[in-house]
Motif scaffolding. Sequence first.
Motif, PDB file in Angstrom:
ATOM      1  N   CYS A   1       0.841  -1.199   0.000  1.00  0.00           N
ATOM      2  CA  CYS A   1       0.000   0.000   0.000  1.00  0.00           C
ATOM      3  C   CYS A   1       0.875   1.247   0.000  1.00  0.00           C
ATOM      4  O   CYS A   1       1.886   1.311   0.695  1.00  0.00           O
ATOM      5  CB  CYS A   1      -0.892  -0.031   1.237  1.00  0.00           C
ATOM      6  SG  CYS A   1      -1.782   1.497   1.520  1.00  0.00           S
TER       7      CYS A   1
ATOM      8  N   CYS B   1       0.946   3.574   6.030  1.00  0.00           N
ATOM      9  CA  CYS B   1       1.697   2.323   5.912  1.00  0.00           C
ATOM     10  C   CYS B   1       3.192   2.604   5.802  1.00  0.00           C
ATOM     11  O   CYS B   1       4.015   1.884   6.366  1.00  0.00           O
ATOM     12  CB  CYS B   1       1.204   1.523   4.711  1.00  0.00           C
ATOM     13  SG  CYS B   1      -0.447   0.846   4.978  1.00  0.00           S
TER      14      CYS B   1
ATOM     15  N   HIS C   1      -4.326   1.303   8.377  1.00  0.00           N
ATOM     16  CA  HIS C   1      -5.083   2.373   7.713  1.00  0.00           C
ATOM     17  C   HIS C   1      -6.577   2.063   7.681  1.00  0.00           C
ATOM     18  O   HIS C   1      -6.982   0.930   7.913  1.00  0.00           O
ATOM     19  CB  HIS C   1      -4.561   2.605   6.298  1.00  0.00           C
ATOM     20  CG  HIS C   1      -4.510   1.359   5.467  1.00  0.00           C
ATOM     21  ND1 HIS C   1      -3.570   1.126   4.507  1.00  0.00           N
ATOM     22  CD2 HIS C   1      -5.276   0.239   5.496  1.00  0.00           C
ATOM     23  CE1 HIS C   1      -3.773  -0.070   3.975  1.00  0.00           C
ATOM     24  NE2 HIS C   1      -4.783  -0.622   4.551  1.00  0.00           N
TER      25      HIS C   1
ATOM     26  N   CYS D   1      -0.035   4.314   0.912  1.00  0.00           N
ATOM     27  CA  CYS D   1      -0.527   5.421   1.727  1.00  0.00           C
ATOM     28  C   CYS D   1       0.519   5.835   2.763  1.00  0.00           C
ATOM     29  O   CYS D   1       1.420   5.066   3.116  1.00  0.00           O
ATOM     30  CB  CYS D   1      -1.880   5.108   2.370  1.00  0.00           C
ATOM     31  SG  CYS D   1      -1.814   4.210   3.923  1.00  0.00           S
TER      32      CYS D   1
HETATM   33 ZN   LIG Z   1      -2.054   1.931   3.711  1.00  0.00          ZN
END
Ligand SMILES: [Zn+2]
Length: 87
Positions: free
Chosen positions: A26, A31, A87, A28
């Motif tokens: 991921c 993370c 998340h 984001c």
């Molecule tokens: Zn994430």
Amino acid sequence: MEVKNYLEDIVLRIADTLVKKDEDFCKCEHCRADVITYSLNHLKPKYASNIKGHALTAVDIESEQIQAEVTVQVLKAIEQVKKHPHH
Ligand SMILES: [Zn+2]
């Protein structure tokens, strides 16, 4: 005089490279931050004092051994975060 943990810079650099390479991971911010904190919490800090921009340190922070230790830990962190994302 400034005292800092030089491992932070190395972990940030290696984590960014490995996270970008891992297509399943991921992308984001949460993370990425989890990988960095996990890695730092599992590595021994390497503090060095810095006087006028000159790092004074007993350990060679750019040594291959340290880079290898960090890489192993960051890979473990990536696996952990993949299994348990926050998340
Ligand atoms: Zn994430």
